[in-house]
Design a protein around this motif. Structure first.
Motif, PDB file in Angstrom:
ATOM      1  N   UNK A 261       0.840  -1.200   0.000  1.00 54.15           N
ATOM      2  CA  UNK A 261       0.000   0.000   0.000  1.00 54.15           C
ATOM      3  C   UNK A 261       0.871   1.245   0.000  1.00 54.15           C
ATOM      4  N   UNK A 262       0.480   2.241  -0.794  1.00 53.63           N
ATOM      5  CA  UNK A 262       1.048   3.578  -0.695  1.00 53.63           C
ATOM      6  C   UNK A 262       0.113   4.390   0.221  1.00 53.63           C
ATOM      7  N   UNK A 263       0.589   5.526   0.667  1.00 55.39           N
ATOM      8  CA  UNK A 263      -0.249   6.317   1.577  1.00 55.39           C
ATOM      9  C   UNK A 263      -1.098   7.326   0.803  1.00 55.39           C
ATOM     10  N   UNK A 264      -1.896   6.827  -0.135  1.00 56.61           N
ATOM     11  CA  UNK A 264      -2.741   7.703  -0.951  1.00 56.61           C
ATOM     12  C   UNK A 264      -4.078   7.015  -1.172  1.00 56.61           C
ATOM     13  N   UNK A 265      -5.149   7.785  -1.066  1.00 60.00           N
ATOM     14  CA  UNK A 265      -6.462   7.291  -1.495  1.00 60.00           C
ATOM     15  C   UNK A 265      -7.274   8.486  -1.941  1.00 60.00           C
TER      16      UNK A 265
END
Lengths: 378, 378
Positions: free
Chosen positions: B282-286
């Motif tokens: 997971x990247x820290x973006x949504x």
């Protein structure tokens, strides 16, 4: 329809898998595309029905089995039972219950085995019983017990199954099973024009017979967040209203339309605990969860100041408190040694004991892993 | 109901904000709880309606304005227009259109200003026009142009607005606006018993008048994933069927019930491109995204081998290809210098040019930031 599947059909008929696709990685792509095909083609899936494997839920309780090797009964964790069509059909009939495509959902695609060389569908079959008449002398619970025993297992409460199932794969299959079945039972009619929704045999979508709008099983995204203090020596855990005594967990809440999951985490912390968190960051964990509806939990960490006054939303929480790492480590160790929460006091008569941190959630819940990761950082 | 709000009401009446809650952090908690209160209390929200601020959508096109300072017109990026109730009511009336609680959704809570010292609701008002009769000599486009100009702005296609809006806050508000309005238009009847669903004034939930089941706006979780090779010098980008020419992006797809988002990413890569990815993280973006329905995009990275044969699903993709970092950097630079994609060829007459990477998505899309982060790693 996926070309890969068409290729099988042209080359070898629907049921024979070409040899050149047999390495495990290639199987993954083929399984995924077979699943996609069966989701959409009712005819293809129905023709496989009596060759499928089945998981069973009766009155929302999955059938589970003891794993074959069991040394320490305190550490007993169950597995979902998998039955053949013939076996399940016969045993259900003994109790006046039926198995069919209408009360089954598609769960997965199983690889070829030494007994057959094609893919097989894994279904979930859901059955509801009715309380037998009082004069019969049979209780619903006994009926389920007998049926479970005749299939070599027993039925377990859905939540306990999710919390304690041994494998992530089984937990996720159970989450899918309950999500698809529940959605299928609720979405019978088009919410715009009220005409019937025609579900695919897989139960993975349904189409309005008039306005042709397609509906998919609803999934509610949830942000679940462990809040630590800036020194990273304390974390904030909460007890939800109505949850079992002395179990504390992370703050969590449903995403609202039009916000990122990071915003969801920050908003839920403010809503539930009344404090402002910062440095919200995603962990590499997410988990489907079937209760109360079909949720998808995504894990976060955030930071807040312990000086900020905690102000819990009393309709959601009973308690929120900062705990030092060593205290949380003890709760972690306790649940690792007692994964079925046998030491938890389930009664609500002792409000004092309920508010003392003794357990965190068992390994079936993503909260367990978020908290465990934090405990083990030092 | 949230205690904090009750406190305001007891202390100062509904509309007066206590002075001691005026630091920005404390405002955040108060705003969040005010939002929660207005979501649930129709009476409270309705009584604030004519004091609210409004964003406007006509025929699914939001009203946008030029930002006040504009030096380089090529870098022009819009903002959503915010109107007062009186202004919007008057201007809509000139065109026979109406504003009311029925065609408005609650978007946000606005802080006190120098002009008033209480919280105000921010609404989205959605209006549909009908094509004027041919003999009138007026076209729908002209009607919208005139109405937009009378409000100091213009209407912009929803997708272009999402791709080019200057601020993340405005993009997310627009995503919420479209999500709530669309859901409210579709969910008119209970999908179980077909009786009317009574929506809250906020449009953030609706209850069946008979079976009292509560429904919430549906959000579809999506995993969006950048696949790189093991050396991390190449990435795999795709062109979706029907998307504008020469724009390449990441693989993305809807989560299925009963899988983690990491599994979604891996499955979608197999389904769409035919390869097996590993090391999904997971990247820290949504990001919320309103098209085609209300989605919630969560960002991932994964690794795959360039030797694996790409086998695209032709119903979804036109092309999938590995690109070296420098090639992707040029596409990034091009979109940074041309955020409105003016250099893109929109016609489908030249299939060759369409399949050449010249752009990645503009900064309004999370894909832009995933790809940008990767480009800037070296």
């Amino acid at each position: 329809m996926i070309r890969c599947v068409q290729l099988y059909q042209r080359k070898c008929g629907v049921r024979i898998l070409s040899k050149r696709f047999c390495s495990s990685d290639i199987n993954y792509v083929s399984r995924v595309r077979q699943m996609d095909y069966w989701q959409q083609s009712d005819h293809a899936l129905e023709s496989e029905f009596d060759r499928g494997h089945f998981m069973l839920m009766v009155d929302k309780e999955p059938l589970i089995v003891k794993p074959p090797t069991l040394k320490n009964t305190a550490l007993y964790t169950p597995e979902l039972a998998v039955c053949s069509y013939e076996d399940l059909k016969t045993k259900l009939q003994d109790y006046g219950l039926e198995i069919g495509i209408l009360n089954s959902v598609l769960l997965d695609v199983l690889d070829p085995t030494e007994h057959y060389n094609d893919y097989r569908p894994l279904f979930g079959c859901a059955v509801r019983t009715m309380e037998p008449p009082a004069e019969s002398g049979i209780s619903l619970k006994n009926l389920r017990q007998e049926l479970g025993a005749s299939l070599g297992g027993k039925f377990l409460n859905l939540r306990m199954a999710m919390l304690t199932l041994r494998s992530e794969r089984h937990r996720n299959l159970l989450a899918r099973f309950q999500a698809l079945y529940r959605w299928h039972m609720i979405y019978r009619r088009c919410p715009t024009c009220t005409l019937p929704l025609k579900a695919h045999a897989s139960k993975m979508s349904a189409t309005c017979v008039r306005c042709t709008r397609v509906f998919y099983p609803t999934i509610s995204p949830v942000a679940i967040c462990l809040v630590t203090d800036p020194s990273n020596e304390y974390c904030l855990l909460v007890r939800h209203r109505g949850s079992v005594g002395s179990v504390f967990t992370c703050v969590a809440g449903f995403a609202m339309a039009g916000e990122s999951l990071q915003e969801t985490a920050r908003r839920e912390i403010a809503e539930e605990v009344g404090i402002v968190a910062y440095d919200v960051r995603a962990l590499n964990m997410s988990q489907p969860w079937p209760m109360p509806n079909s949720s998808l939990m995504t894990a976060f960490r955030a930071v807040a100041n312990m000086e900020d006054k905690i102000d819990v939303a009393p309709d959601e929480l009973e308690k929120a408190e900062w705990f030092p790492r060593e205290h949380v480590r003890k709760a972690l160790d306790r649940v690792l040694g007692d994964p079925n929460l046998r030491g938890v006091k389930f009664d609500k008569s002792d409000p004092e004991t309920r508010q003392v941190l003794r357990y965190i959630p068992p390994a079936g819940a993503v909260a367990h892993h978020i908290i465990k990761q934090w405990v083990e950082e030092r």
